[in-house]
Scaffold this motif. Structure first.
Motif, PDB file in Angstrom:
ATOM      1  N   LEU A   1      48.479  22.324   2.791  1.00  0.00           N
ATOM      2  CA  LEU A   1      47.138  21.795   3.033  1.00  0.00           C
ATOM      3  C   LEU A   1      46.418  22.636   4.068  1.00  0.00           C
ATOM      4  O   LEU A   1      46.945  22.892   5.154  1.00  0.00           O
ATOM      5  CB  LEU A   1      47.220  20.340   3.530  1.00  0.00           C
TER       6      LEU A   1
ATOM      7  N   ASN B   1      50.887  20.130   7.303  1.00  0.00           N
ATOM      8  CA  ASN B   1      51.473  20.429   6.000  1.00  0.00           C
ATOM      9  C   ASN B   1      51.144  21.859   5.564  1.00  0.00           C
ATOM     10  O   ASN B   1      49.989  22.283   5.586  1.00  0.00           O
ATOM     11  CB  ASN B   1      50.926  19.424   4.968  1.00  0.00           C
TER      12      ASN B   1
ATOM     13  N   ALA C   1      48.282  16.525  -3.876  1.00  0.00           N
ATOM     14  CA  ALA C   1      49.645  16.262  -3.411  1.00  0.00           C
ATOM     15  C   ALA C   1      50.498  15.646  -4.511  1.00  0.00           C
ATOM     16  O   ALA C   1      51.656  16.021  -4.705  1.00  0.00           O
ATOM     17  CB  ALA C   1      49.607  15.355  -2.183  1.00  0.00           C
TER      18      ALA C   1
ATOM     19  N   ASP D   1      48.602  22.898  -3.967  1.00  0.00           N
ATOM     20  CA  ASP D   1      48.023  22.989  -2.636  1.00  0.00           C
ATOM     21  C   ASP D   1      46.619  22.391  -2.612  1.00  0.00           C
ATOM     22  O   ASP D   1      45.947  22.283  -3.652  1.00  0.00           O
ATOM     23  CB  ASP D   1      47.968  24.444  -2.180  1.00  0.00           C
TER      24      ASP D   1
ATOM     25  N   LYS E   1      44.748  13.693  -2.330  1.00  0.00           N
ATOM     26  CA  LYS E   1      45.829  12.875  -2.887  1.00  0.00           C
ATOM     27  C   LYS E   1      46.249  13.378  -4.255  1.00  0.00           C
ATOM     28  O   LYS E   1      47.447  13.498  -4.548  1.00  0.00           O
ATOM     29  CB  LYS E   1      45.415  11.405  -2.980  1.00  0.00           C
TER      30      LYS E   1
ATOM     31  N   GLU F   1      51.564  18.147  -6.943  1.00  0.00           N
ATOM     32  CA  GLU F   1      52.344  19.218  -6.324  1.00  0.00           C
ATOM     33  C   GLU F   1      51.627  20.562  -6.371  1.00  0.00           C
ATOM     34  O   GLU F   1      52.214  21.598  -6.708  1.00  0.00           O
ATOM     35  CB  GLU F   1      53.726  19.317  -6.976  1.00  0.00           C
TER      36      GLU F   1
ATOM     37  N   ASN G   1      50.889   9.697   3.705  1.00  0.00           N
ATOM     38  CA  ASN G   1      52.148  10.327   4.130  1.00  0.00           C
ATOM     39  C   ASN G   1      52.071  11.852   4.056  1.00  0.00           C
ATOM     40  O   ASN G   1      53.048  12.520   3.706  1.00  0.00           O
ATOM     41  CB  ASN G   1      53.324   9.816   3.287  1.00  0.00           C
ATOM     42  N   ILE G   2      50.894  12.381   4.375  1.00  0.00           N
ATOM     43  CA  ILE G   2      50.697  13.828   4.422  1.00  0.00           C
ATOM     44  C   ILE G   2      50.496  14.229   5.880  1.00  0.00           C
ATOM     45  O   ILE G   2      49.629  13.697   6.573  1.00  0.00           O
ATOM     46  CB  ILE G   2      49.479  14.256   3.590  1.00  0.00           C
ATOM     47  N   SER G   3      51.289  15.167   6.342  1.00  0.00           N
ATOM     48  CA  SER G   3      51.176  15.641   7.719  1.00  0.00           C
ATOM     49  C   SER G   3      50.001  16.591   7.845  1.00  0.00           C
ATOM     50  O   SER G   3      49.717  17.387   6.934  1.00  0.00           O
ATOM     51  CB  SER G   3      52.456  16.348   8.149  1.00  0.00           C
TER      52      SER G   3
ATOM     53  N   LEU H   1      45.070  11.175   6.350  1.00  0.00           N
ATOM     54  CA  LEU H   1      46.204  11.889   5.768  1.00  0.00           C
ATOM     55  C   LEU H   1      47.488  11.093   5.953  1.00  0.00           C
ATOM     56  O   LEU H   1      48.339  11.052   5.064  1.00  0.00           O
ATOM     57  CB  LEU H   1      46.342  13.270   6.407  1.00  0.00           C
TER      58      LEU H   1
END
Length: 291
Positions: free
Chosen positions: A279, A276, A244, A249, A241, A247, A271-273, A267
């Motif tokens: 990631l 991504n 992300a 990696d 988190k 900003e 709201n992290i795919s 994840l």
């Protein structure tokens, strides 16, 4: 190796550790230590209960004072209050919020063969830029930590990976949610200190992951280029988190053996795919695969 700056979590990422702070046996031993070293008597169950209450209260107060969702207290504050309460010493704070004893001599009177004379260490504010409790409290913190720990070792490949990064000219940093009062000793005993260009411990900064300001302090101090940074950790809600949010990696080391479904679900809460591009998930937690 695509990055110039590698930012590592500590526990669960580099160090395989297990602690149990709930077991009453721990609190019996700590109660015995406090009685022996400070002349303060607590029932183990009362000590455990009050420790948790004071810890929660200190977190609440620091959150309000610093206006942070994720503050990090200094655990010495908890022990200071516990010892003072046990000895019947009134505690307060000065106008700057520093902890002081306002009535050092006002103690409970005890009588009989089991009477104890409280031996409370001199009060130190410990609100400065580094977490520095009194030597007596630091020893108590270390005793508590060592007594509650039944496993602590480096994960396979940890030292080789860190050394390879340094040999390749990479910058290596530590960003850890931890208490300096015992973590610094553990870092040194595990032989990790020499691998890091800088070490950020949350109790020093009074802020912890995933609060983005904790990472921003490191980025600002060393003028790091975000596109050249990566955060490596074992916690999605903390390490991934903050990466992300800042900003940069992230590399998730699945050292706890979570299922793919759980990882994807956790994840998703952020709201992290799982696909991504910023990631990388190392499913078996092998740190050597970050190279």
């Amino acid at each position: 190796m695509k990055y110039d700056n590698y930012i590592f979590d500590l526990y669960g990422t580099l160090v395989d550790i297990h602690t149990d702070e709930h077991n009453i046996v721990l609190w019996r031993k700590v109660a015995g230590y406090i009685k022996r070293e400070f002349g303060v008597r607590y029932k183990p169950s009362d000590l455990r209960k009050r420790y948790k209450e004071i810890y929660k209260d200190e977190v609440r107060k620091l959150s309000v004072k610093l206006n942070l969702e994720h503050p990090e207290i200094r655990v010495s504050w908890v022990w200071d209050r516990l010892l003072a309460e046990g000895a019947g010493i009134d505690c307060a704070s000065d106008r700057n919020g520093n902890r002081i004893n306002i009535s050092k001599n006002r103690r409970r009177t005890q009588s009989g063969p089991e009477a104890l004379t409280p031996r409370i260490p001199a009060s130190t504010p410990n609100d400065g830029p580094m977490d520095e409790p009194s030597p007596e409290i630091e020893k108590l913190c270390i005793f508590f930590r060592e007594t509650s720990t039944d496993k602590m070792k480096l994960y396979p490949g940890t030292e080789q990976t860190l050394q390879t990064l340094r040999d390749s000219g990479k910058k290596v940093y530590l960003l850890s949610n931890a208490q300096r009062s015992f973590t610094w000793k553990e870092i040194q005993e595990l032989g990790l200190e020499k691998y890091f260009d800088d070490i950020f411990i949350s109790s020093d900064k009074m802020i912890m992951k995933p609060q983005r300001q904790f990472m921003e302090m490191l980025i600002d101090k060393h003028a790091l280029v975000r596109e050249k940074c990566v955060m490596i950790g074992n916690e999605i809600g903390s390490d991934m988190k903050i990466a992300a949010d800042c900003e940069i990696d992230g590399i998730f080391l699945n050292t706890c053996g979570y299922s793919g479904e759980k990882i994807e679900k956790d994840l998703g809460k952020l709201n992290i795919s799982i696909e991504n591009d910023h990631l990388l998930i190392i499913s078996d937690g092998d740190i050597r695969k970050i190279l």
